[in-house]
Write an enzyme that holds these catalytic residues in place. Structure first.
Site, PDB file in Angstrom:
ATOM      1  N   HIS A  18      -4.992  -4.947  -6.604  1.00 49.99           N
ATOM      2  CA  HIS A  18      -4.513  -3.615  -6.970  1.00 49.99           C
ATOM      3  C   HIS A  18      -3.170  -3.690  -7.695  1.00 49.99           C
ATOM      4  CE1 HIS A  18      -4.200   0.789  -6.458  1.00 49.99           C
ATOM      5  NE2 HIS A  18      -2.897   0.542  -6.408  1.00 49.99           N
ATOM      6  N   GLU A  19      -2.227  -4.397  -7.098  1.00 53.01           N
ATOM      7  CA  GLU A  19      -0.891  -4.466  -7.690  1.00 53.01           C
ATOM      8  C   GLU A  19      -0.877  -5.293  -8.965  1.00 53.01           C
ATOM      9  OE1 GLU A  19       1.327  -2.500  -6.763  1.00 53.01           O
ATOM     10  OE2 GLU A  19       0.292  -1.860  -4.941  1.00 53.01           O
ATOM     11  N   HIS A  22      -1.601  -3.007 -11.884  1.00 54.38           N
ATOM     12  CA  HIS A  22      -0.398  -2.311 -12.359  1.00 54.38           C
ATOM     13  C   HIS A  22       0.512  -3.270 -13.135  1.00 54.38           C
ATOM     14  CE1 HIS A  22      -1.429   1.247 -10.206  1.00 54.38           C
ATOM     15  NE2 HIS A  22      -1.189   0.773  -9.000  1.00 54.38           N
TER      16      HIS A  22
END
Length: 336
Positions: A18-19, A22
């Site tokens: 997920h990170e 980003h």
């Protein structure tokens, strides 16, 4: 110990994907990233490379990418709030997107390990219609009634379409066509018709990826259905689990086998990606909503005001997480 180690690995994998979404998109659109953190709370270790600090923190329940100007005003040309709306939207959406990618990967791995069912019979179940009618291991089903058969799903479809009527099954046995009359029976557990055959399987990368994508789309669809039921009042707190409940389920899956753990990773990853896109303050979905408002107003909301709203949302989410965790502890009797 097995539960703890497995749970930490599962959380770390889901959060890292997920990170990383980003992070990598922020780098691609030239936003200054101050920190890439896996975990929350006190820092366990860190390393700085270029302008970005990479850190691991003690609580494996989340992570974050800290960008210049994300929640505060900044005059830096490379700050988040000074980049075009589409660039910022791409950064925000990338986290959930990578969660969906992770789900596709793990579901594809499961499909590949299990294999693709073929139209060739691997074994027949004793005392079921297939064995009674004379079907044998090694028979390749090529036709059911007037329907040519090319894949396993067609066999299942034709058996269930028969509605308990006799089927004329044509097979290839040692390069010779043979026909058998088989009457399906109802399996009470699955409530489906069956004749008692198990297919041979083969490995296929492309088919496995197709299954991975279909499975991910199916789980996303179930998430929409869940929230529809939630708004209709058909969901109770017993249907929701938090980190404690997830750790318990990971432990149970680990005891059964690695495929169950992978399946749970896929489910958790889709849930995280979907939940993060909801328009709840502090989540990516809320930030995307602020970008939409900015696009409509032709000017942004003050970063400090937006940051305060996200802070309130974060506090609310933490309180909600504590309440759910307490219910999980009682429900799963964690300290027994």
């Amino acid at each position: 110990m097995l539960t703890a180690v497995t749970a930490i690995l599962v959380f770390f994998l889901v959060v890292i994907f997920h990170e990383f979404g980003h992070f990598i998109v922020a780098k691609l659109v030239d936003i200054k990233v101050h920190e890439f953190s896996i975990g929350m709370g006190p820092r366990l270790a860190k390393i700085k490379k270029g302008e970005t600090e990479y850190s691991i923190r003690i609580l494996p329940i989340g992570g974050y990418v800290r960008m210049e100007g994300e929640d505060e005003a900044s005059n830096d040309l490379r700050s988040f709030n000074n980049r075009p709306i589409l660039s910022r939207a791409a950064v925000l959406f990338a986290g959930a997107f990578m969660n969906f990618v992770l789900a596709i990967i793990v579901f594809s791995i499961i499909a590949y390990v299990i294999g693709v069912p073929t139209t060739t019979i691997n074994k027949v179940t004793p005392n079921f219609p297939a064995e009674i009618s004379g079907l044998k291991s090694g028979d390749k089903i090529i036709q059911i009634n007037d329907k040519p058969i090319t894949k396993w799903e067609e066999i299942v479809s034709e058996i269930n379409r028969g509605k308990n009527k006799e089927l004329e099954i044509t097979v290839l046995r040692e390069n010779e066509k043979k026909k058998f009359i088989v009457k399906p029976v109802l399996d009470k557990q699955s409530n489906r018709l069956m004749i008692g055959i198990v297919p041979k399987s083969k490995k296929s990368v492309l088919y496995s990826i197709k299954i991975g994508i279909e499975r991910t789309i199916f789980v996303i669809g179930m998430m929409f259905k869940f929230f529809q039921m939630l708004f209709q009042g058909n969901v109770s707190t017993k249907d929701v689990v938090g980190p404690v409940g997830i750790i318990y389920m990971v432990g149970e899956a680990a005891r059964v086998g690695i495929l169950n753990v992978l399946s749970l990773i896929g489910l958790i990853s889709v849930n995280l990606g979907f939940f993060n896109l909801l328009p709840i303050p502090a989540l990516d979905g809320s930030r995307l909503m602020f970008l939409l408002v900015e696009f409509i107003r032709k000017k942004p909301i003050e970063p400090e005001k937006e940051g305060f709203i996200h802070f309130i949302g974060f506090v609310f989410l933490m309180i909600l997480m504590i309440i759910i965790a307490y219910k999980d502890i009682i429900r799963f009797n964690v300290f027994r």
